[in-house]
Design an enzyme around this catalytic site. Structure first.
Site, PDB file in Angstrom:
ATOM      1  N   ASP A  74      13.263   7.376   9.682  1.00  0.00           N
ATOM      2  CA  ASP A  74      12.127   7.527  10.432  1.00  0.00           C
ATOM      3  C   ASP A  74      12.015   6.509  11.609  1.00  0.00           C
ATOM      4  OD1 ASP A  74       9.969   9.050  11.350  1.00  0.00           O
ATOM      5  OD2 ASP A  74       8.688   7.029  10.517  1.00  0.00           O
TER       6      ASP A  74
ATOM      7  N   THR B 161      11.203   4.531   6.146  1.00  0.00           N
ATOM      8  CA  THR B 161       9.958   4.729   7.007  1.00  0.00           C
ATOM      9  C   THR B 161       9.336   3.510   7.343  1.00  0.00           C
ATOM     10  OG1 THR B 161       8.902   4.890   4.828  1.00  0.00           O
ATOM     11  CG2 THR B 161       9.673   7.025   6.002  1.00  0.00           C
ATOM     12  N   SER B 162      10.001   2.309   7.295  1.00  0.00           N
ATOM     13  CA  SER B 162       9.422   1.217   7.348  1.00  0.00           C
ATOM     14  C   SER B 162       9.473   0.509   8.956  1.00  0.00           C
ATOM     15  CB  SER B 162       9.818   0.157   6.312  1.00  0.00           C
ATOM     16  OG  SER B 162       8.749  -0.733   6.072  1.00  0.00           O
ATOM     17  N   ARG B 163      10.506  -0.414   8.853  1.00  0.00           N
ATOM     18  CA  ARG B 163      11.264  -0.730  10.289  1.00  0.00           C
ATOM     19  C   ARG B 163      12.452  -0.658  10.496  1.00  0.00           C
ATOM     20  NH1 ARG B 163       6.716   0.325  11.630  1.00  0.00           N
ATOM     21  NH2 ARG B 163       4.936  -0.927  12.409  1.00  0.00           N
TER      22      ARG B 163
ATOM     23  N   GLU C  92      14.937   1.561  18.479  1.00  0.00           N
ATOM     24  CA  GLU C  92      14.008   2.814  18.922  1.00  0.00           C
ATOM     25  C   GLU C  92      13.279   2.880  20.137  1.00  0.00           C
ATOM     26  OE1 GLU C  92      11.906   3.173  15.180  1.00  0.00           O
ATOM     27  OE2 GLU C  92      10.051   2.837  16.441  1.00  0.00           O
TER      28      GLU C  92
ATOM     29  N   HIS D  24       9.951   8.134  14.163  1.00  0.00           N
ATOM     30  CA  HIS D  24       8.650   7.348  13.733  1.00  0.00           C
ATOM     31  C   HIS D  24       7.464   7.980  13.926  1.00  0.00           C
ATOM     32  CE1 HIS D  24       7.551   2.620  13.828  1.00  0.00           C
ATOM     33  NE2 HIS D  24       6.560   3.346  13.320  1.00  0.00           N
ATOM     34  N   GLN D  25       7.621   9.233  12.906  1.00  0.00           N
ATOM     35  CA  GLN D  25       6.389  10.296  12.896  1.00  0.00           C
ATOM     36  C   GLN D  25       5.736  10.116  11.364  1.00  0.00           C
ATOM     37  OE1 GLN D  25       8.788  13.870  13.401  1.00  0.00           O
ATOM     38  NE2 GLN D  25       6.983  14.686  11.746  1.00  0.00           N
ATOM     39  N   ALA D  26       6.010   9.134  10.672  1.00  0.00           N
ATOM     40  CA  ALA D  26       5.867   8.845   9.328  1.00  0.00           C
ATOM     41  C   ALA D  26       4.255   9.006   9.378  1.00  0.00           C
ATOM     42  CB  ALA D  26       6.314   7.793   8.576  1.00  0.00           C
ATOM     43  N   PHE D  27       3.498   8.205  10.306  1.00  0.00           N
ATOM     44  CA  PHE D  27       2.201   7.938  10.368  1.00  0.00           C
ATOM     45  C   PHE D  27       1.392   9.154  10.924  1.00  0.00           C
ATOM     46  CE2 PHE D  27       0.975   7.678  14.838  1.00  0.00           C
ATOM     47  CZ  PHE D  27       2.320   7.630  15.173  1.00  0.00           C
TER      48      PHE D  27
ATOM     49  N   LYS E 176       0.595  -1.185  -0.225  1.00  0.00           N
ATOM     50  CA  LYS E 176       0.004  -0.025   0.285  1.00  0.00           C
ATOM     51  C   LYS E 176       0.806   1.179   0.134  1.00  0.00           C
ATOM     52  CE  LYS E 176      -2.048  -1.894   3.432  1.00  0.00           C
ATOM     53  NZ  LYS E 176      -1.751  -3.218   3.183  1.00  0.00           N
ATOM     54  N   ILE E 177       1.718   1.307   0.918  1.00  0.00           N
ATOM     55  CA  ILE E 177       2.644   2.678   1.048  1.00  0.00           C
ATOM     56  C   ILE E 177       3.572   2.758  -0.160  1.00  0.00           C
ATOM     57  CG2 ILE E 177       4.461   3.527   2.397  1.00  0.00           C
ATOM     58  CD1 ILE E 177       2.909   2.212   4.719  1.00  0.00           C
TER      59      ILE E 177
HETATM   60  P1  NAI Z   1       1.870  -3.923   2.764  1.00  0.00           P
HETATM   61  O1  NAI Z   1       1.721  -5.124   3.429  1.00  0.00           O
HETATM   62  O2  NAI Z   1       0.731  -3.192   1.994  1.00  0.00           O
HETATM   63  O3  NAI Z   1       3.097  -3.899   1.803  1.00  0.00           O
HETATM   64  C1  NAI Z   1       4.319  -4.500   2.149  1.00  0.00           C
HETATM   65  C2  NAI Z   1       4.817  -5.150   0.815  1.00  0.00           C
HETATM   66  O4  NAI Z   1       6.379  -5.770   1.178  1.00  0.00           O
HETATM   67  C3  NAI Z   1       4.201  -6.278   0.009  1.00  0.00           C
HETATM   68  O5  NAI Z   1       3.926  -5.919  -1.230  1.00  0.00           O
HETATM   69  C4  NAI Z   1       4.920  -7.454   0.242  1.00  0.00           C
HETATM   70  O6  NAI Z   1       4.711  -8.249  -0.764  1.00  0.00           O
HETATM   71  C5  NAI Z   1       6.233  -6.878   0.430  1.00  0.00           C
HETATM   72  N1  NAI Z   1       7.187  -7.902   0.984  1.00  0.00           N
HETATM   73  C6  NAI Z   1       6.943  -8.647   1.922  1.00  0.00           C
HETATM   74  N2  NAI Z   1       8.247  -9.640   1.986  1.00  0.00           N
HETATM   75  C7  NAI Z   1       9.085  -8.907   1.436  1.00  0.00           C
HETATM   76  C8  NAI Z   1      10.626  -9.210   1.140  1.00  0.00           C
HETATM   77  N3  NAI Z   1      11.120 -10.160   1.760  1.00  0.00           N
HETATM   78  N4  NAI Z   1      11.450  -8.793   0.279  1.00  0.00           N
HETATM   79  C9  NAI Z   1      10.595  -7.557  -0.304  1.00  0.00           C
HETATM   80  N5  NAI Z   1       9.382  -7.075  -0.216  1.00  0.00           N
HETATM   81  C10 NAI Z   1       8.338  -7.791   0.797  1.00  0.00           C
HETATM   82  O7  NAI Z   1       2.530  -2.813   3.980  1.00  0.00           O
HETATM   83  P2  NAI Z   1       2.279  -1.313   3.886  1.00  0.00           P
HETATM   84  O8  NAI Z   1       1.005  -1.000   4.637  1.00  0.00           O
HETATM   85  O9  NAI Z   1       2.617  -0.817   2.488  1.00  0.00           O
HETATM   86  O10 NAI Z   1       3.468  -1.093   5.092  1.00  0.00           O
HETATM   87  C11 NAI Z   1       4.825  -1.331   4.690  1.00  0.00           C
HETATM   88  C12 NAI Z   1       5.569  -1.058   5.971  1.00  0.00           C
HETATM   89  O11 NAI Z   1       5.615   0.343   6.607  1.00  0.00           O
HETATM   90  C13 NAI Z   1       4.947  -1.760   7.453  1.00  0.00           C
HETATM   91  O12 NAI Z   1       5.399  -2.997   7.349  1.00  0.00           O
HETATM   92  C14 NAI Z   1       5.469  -1.137   8.509  1.00  0.00           C
HETATM   93  O13 NAI Z   1       6.469  -2.050   9.002  1.00  0.00           O
HETATM   94  C15 NAI Z   1       5.913   0.436   7.929  1.00  0.00           C
HETATM   95  N6  NAI Z   1       5.057   1.285   8.459  1.00  0.00           N
HETATM   96  C16 NAI Z   1       5.806   2.357   9.124  1.00  0.00           C
HETATM   97  C17 NAI Z   1       4.921   3.421   9.617  1.00  0.00           C
HETATM   98  C18 NAI Z   1       5.516   4.613  10.093  1.00  0.00           C
HETATM   99  O14 NAI Z   1       5.186   5.520  10.897  1.00  0.00           O
HETATM  100  N7  NAI Z   1       6.837   4.636   9.868  1.00  0.00           N
HETATM  101  C19 NAI Z   1       3.437   3.431   9.302  1.00  0.00           C
HETATM  102  C20 NAI Z   1       3.020   2.459   8.830  1.00  0.00           C
HETATM  103  C21 NAI Z   1       3.628   1.180   8.439  1.00  0.00           C
END
Ligand code: NAI
Length: 345
Positions: A255, A229-231, A260, A292-295, A154-155
């Protein structure tokens, strides 16, 4: 009345949870402490706990919650790497908020990238002191540059669209590429070798932990900009620091950070910083850290609270089926109960 202990509560969380909870007889007890083995007892007498990204919901915590009769762990985040879903299986249901504003995170990733490549963080500080010199502020055009997007969920997909708006050449790597998406997928090695900018948008799993390590950095272009901005655990932070010191990594926009949990979201300005690695990263002129403020947008906070309250209501009312339930079997073609429109257990 459904009683919910909401751990790691912040001032910005409370209004939206009070509002949506109040509409439906869901009472949130706001606890400023994080959930862990020392604080789990605070959930006694509650029907559910509501947790965020740095609460540790490990097996010991889950066993205690189960002993106290807690029936639900409601994550108010999308990522759930901090919950041992396997240990919870058969005992306590787990729900999350799969999407609350993917735009918030993707836009923050671009905000960090622009800040970094146009040195906005430096210019802001300079002009506040009436220093109008441009020396050292030379950036580079994003137009025409290659951006490698890891994870096109999604992101990631929204980030792809934003980058296309800037006229960037987008390549992507995903373990599960989307068919007919018009996205140009390449192997991870190709992405690392070809990208001027790399942005991480995949979840943290055993497979992705430290996917950006010494070996990966060695494969990158000199001067690469890394955006996370992921983990935090996706990047080996020591390897990143070495890459920066070796002038291989041109800039890092973070982020999230692996360690953290005890630092981010808190005001530590009056304390001695114990994390040397984080201190060194922050001291680098080409590293930008946000905590961790991206959200954190008004839209996202409302969506998080509304979805969490709906998740709680679905689990406690009627047949207990909730589309946002999670378990370690979710997604498994043969075992996934959600595909059969049933509870995970
Ligand atoms: P999502 O589940 O829609 O997309 C994740 C994508 O990663 C999927 O297309 C999946 O196939 C892919 N993926 C899974 N394993 C993989 C691998 N080994 N190698 C490459 N790609 C792989 O998740 P969404 O909503 O897009 O969120 C992504 C990440 O963003 C979350 O897991 C979360 O950790 C992080 N996040 C961070 C926030 C922040 O405030 N910084 C807020 C919300 C999410």
């Amino acid at each position: 009345m459904i009683k919910v202990a909401l751990y790691d509560a912040k001032d910005y969380d409370k209004p939206s949870f009070e509002h949506y909870g109040g509409l439906h007889d869901v009472r949130f007890m706001f606890l400023e402490t994080k959930l862990n083995e020392d604080t789990v007892a605070l959930a006694k007498g509650c029907d559910a706990v509501c947790v965020f990204v740095n609460d540790s919901v490990n097996k010991a915590v889950i066993d205690k919650l189960y002993e106290y009769g807690v029936k639900l762990i409601a994550l108010r985040s999308a990522g759930y790497n901090n919950v041992d879903v396997k240990a919870a299986f058969g005992k306590i249901h787990v729900v999350h908020v799969p999407a609350y504003s993917p735009y918030a995170v993707a836009e923050h990733a671009m905000a960090l990238l622009l800040t970094s490549v146009r040195r906005i963080h430096k210019a802001y500080n300079r002009t506040r002191e009436f220093n109008f010199s441009l020396n050292g502020l030379t950036g580079f055009d994003l137009y025409g540059k290659t951006v490698g997007v890891i994870g096109t969920g999604k992101i990631g997909r929204i980030f792809v669209d934003i980058c296309r708006g800037f006229g960037m050449n987008v390549i992507a790597y995903d373990r599960f590429p989307i068919a007919d998406s018009g996205i140009k997928y390449v192997s991870l090695d190709e992405l690392l070798a070809q990208s001027d900018i790399i942005s991480l948008h995949c979840p943290l799993t055993d497979e992705t932990r430290h996917m950006i390590d010494v070996a990966a950095i060695n494969k990158m272009k000199k001067g690469v900009v890394i955006v996370n901005t992921s983990r935090g655990g996706l990047i080996d932070a020591e390897a990143l620091l070495e890459g920066i010191k070796a002038r291989k990594v041109g800039a890092a926009c973070l982020d999230v950070y692996e360690e953290e949990a005890d630092v981010f979201f808190e005001d530590r300005s009056g304390h001695i910083m114990n994390d040397d690695l984080l201190s060194l990263l922050i001291s680098m002129p080409n590293v930008i850290v946000t905590s961790h403020q991206a959200f954190l947008t008004a839209e996202a906070l409302n969506n998080i609270a509304e979805t969490t309250v709906n998740n709680i209501l679905s689990c406690f009312n009627n047949d207990g089926i909730c589309d946002n339930e999670l378990c370690y079997r979710c997604g498994n073609v043969e075992q996934c109960m959600k595909k059969r429109k049933e509870r995970c257990f």
